[in-house]
Design a protein around this motif. Structure first.
Motif, PDB file in Angstrom:
ATOM      1  N   THR A   9       0.844  -1.175   0.000  1.00  0.00           N
ATOM      2  CA  THR A   9       0.000   0.000   0.000  1.00  0.00           C
ATOM      3  C   THR A   9       0.880   1.226   0.000  1.00  0.00           C
ATOM      4  O   THR A   9       2.013   1.200   0.438  1.00  0.00           O
ATOM      5  N   ALA A  10       0.366   2.338  -0.474  1.00  0.00           N
ATOM      6  CA  ALA A  10       1.149   3.555  -0.524  1.00  0.00           C
ATOM      7  C   ALA A  10       0.925   4.348   0.734  1.00  0.00           C
ATOM      8  O   ALA A  10      -0.192   4.475   1.191  1.00  0.00           O
ATOM      9  N   CYS A  11       1.978   4.928   1.334  1.00  0.00           N
ATOM     10  CA  CYS A  11       3.342   4.620   0.968  1.00  0.00           C
ATOM     11  C   CYS A  11       3.598   3.126   1.185  1.00  0.00           C
ATOM     12  O   CYS A  11       2.989   2.543   2.061  1.00  0.00           O
ATOM     13  N   PRO A  12       4.507   2.520   0.421  1.00  0.00           N
ATOM     14  CA  PRO A  12       4.674   1.079   0.556  1.00  0.00           C
ATOM     15  C   PRO A  12       5.052   0.707   1.981  1.00  0.00           C
ATOM     16  O   PRO A  12       5.872   1.348   2.609  1.00  0.00           O
ATOM     17  N   GLN A  13       4.428  -0.342   2.501  1.00  0.00           N
ATOM     18  CA  GLN A  13       4.721  -0.791   3.853  1.00  0.00           C
ATOM     19  C   GLN A  13       5.894  -1.754   3.885  1.00  0.00           C
ATOM     20  O   GLN A  13       6.269  -2.239   4.935  1.00  0.00           O
ATOM     21  N   HIS A  14       6.491  -2.013   2.725  1.00  0.00           N
ATOM     22  CA  HIS A  14       7.707  -2.802   2.622  1.00  0.00           C
ATOM     23  C   HIS A  14       7.580  -4.155   3.302  1.00  0.00           C
ATOM     24  O   HIS A  14       8.427  -4.571   4.080  1.00  0.00           O
TER      25      HIS A  14
ATOM     26  N   SER B 218       0.628   9.180   3.274  1.00  0.00           N
ATOM     27  CA  SER B 218      -0.522   8.666   2.533  1.00  0.00           C
ATOM     28  C   SER B 218      -1.432   7.923   3.510  1.00  0.00           C
ATOM     29  O   SER B 218      -1.009   7.574   4.617  1.00  0.00           O
ATOM     30  N   PRO B 219      -2.685   7.691   3.141  1.00  0.00           N
ATOM     31  CA  PRO B 219      -3.618   7.001   4.037  1.00  0.00           C
ATOM     32  C   PRO B 219      -3.055   5.678   4.540  1.00  0.00           C
ATOM     33  O   PRO B 219      -2.411   4.965   3.774  1.00  0.00           O
ATOM     34  N   PRO B 220      -3.252   5.383   5.833  1.00  0.00           N
ATOM     35  CA  PRO B 220      -4.122   6.069   6.800  1.00  0.00           C
ATOM     36  C   PRO B 220      -3.462   7.218   7.552  1.00  0.00           C
ATOM     37  O   PRO B 220      -3.974   7.642   8.591  1.00  0.00           O
ATOM     38  N   CYS B 221      -2.313   7.724   7.072  1.00  0.00           N
ATOM     39  CA  CYS B 221      -1.666   8.909   7.660  1.00  0.00           C
ATOM     40  C   CYS B 221      -1.270   8.694   9.119  1.00  0.00           C
ATOM     41  O   CYS B 221      -1.387   9.600   9.963  1.00  0.00           O
TER      42      CYS B 221
END
Length: 270
Positions: free
Chosen positions: A15-20, A223-226
């Motif tokens: 998910t963005a930002c990528p959670q890697h 990016s969400p969820p901020c």
């Protein structure tokens, strides 16, 4: 350098930002390209209204990114140290997170990943990704891109981001040359491919004077969820890349800069 092309079946949703996070139970590496995302960077002003899980994007007290100024001075507190923890190359996967280049380490447990220390605390590198244009501005100047080194605690919870602005210069960046050459390229923003490789992360820091000048503040994911509770370090020095390198980065990127947030309870350089 040994490189292995990975199929989507070996990669997890990012998910963005990528959670890697990468494992073998998902077939979606590039969430934006899959069409499953319910928000866009172009409408970041409305994130808190479109999904109840994104309320913090609207009501948070230390949201990121923010505008930075030379007149704020540079920080003499919370100085990060990378010399020991970044001494060995990081093994992981190079891919495109749907907005630009990204890399996630393969370290399991995470405590085996490259590490940084500050204030007697140790954080571990989960990976890095690039935003284009840059998230943060300095003196109202926005760089063409921004590299985020995402760090987590020993439990894998994201706690800190080291941000390095990127602009075109007169010669190639040795850091980016590790994975940008005549025989290799970064997957495109609509790609689901990943490339297994090793990257010398210390090289990026060497190219910005070991990150010896910086701003720091308490912020959030951009990016969400901020999610808040993220310490940011934003380098004063810019990482310069060659013209063709800059074109290659931009050529596999799409717009990913959140509107800068009003400074509130960020505690800049405090």
């Amino acid at each position: 350098m040994f490189r292995l092309l990975l199929s989507l079946a070996a990669l997890t949703a990012v998910t963005a930002c990528p959670q890697h996070e990468i494992n073998q139970h998902s077939n979606n590496l590039n969430k934006r390209a899959s069409g499953t995302q319910d928000w866009t960077y172009e409408a970041s002003y409305n994130w808190g209204m479109i999904n109840s899980n994104y309320t913090l994007c609207q009501t948070g007290t230390n949201q990121s990114p923010i505008m930075l100024m030379i007149t704020q001075g540079l920080s003499e507190k919370h100085a990060p140290s990378f010399t020991t923890g970044y001494s060995s190359p990081a093994s992981g996967t190079l891919y495109n997170w749907g907005y630009g280049p990204a890399f996630t380490t393969n370290s399991t447990p995470i405590t085996e990943a490259p590490s940084m220390t500050y204030d007697n605390e140790t954080l571990y590198l989960k990976g890095w990704h690039i935003h284009s244009p840059a998230d943060h501005t300095v003196q109202s100047d926005r760089s063409k891109a921004e590299l985020h080194l995402v760090h987590a605690d020993a439990n894998g919870v994201e706690r800190g981001v080291v941000a390095i602005r990127i602009d075109p210069g007169h010669s190639d960046s040795p850091f980016f040359s590790q994975f940008m050459s005549s025989s290799s390229s970064i997957p495109s923003f609509d790609s689901h491919e990943g490339v297994q490789m090793e990257i010398d992360m210390l090289q990026a820091l060497k190219e910005v004077n070991m990150f010896n000048e910086f701003w720091t503040y308490e912020g959030s994911l951009t990016s969400p969820p901020c999610t808040e509770g993220i310490r940011w370090w934003v380098g004063r020095n810019v990482l310069f890349v060659g013209v063709k390198q800059m074109q290659s980065i931009l050529g596999v990127s799409t717009y990913s800069a959140r509107v800068e947030q009003e400074v509130w309870m960020h505690g800049i350089n405090v």
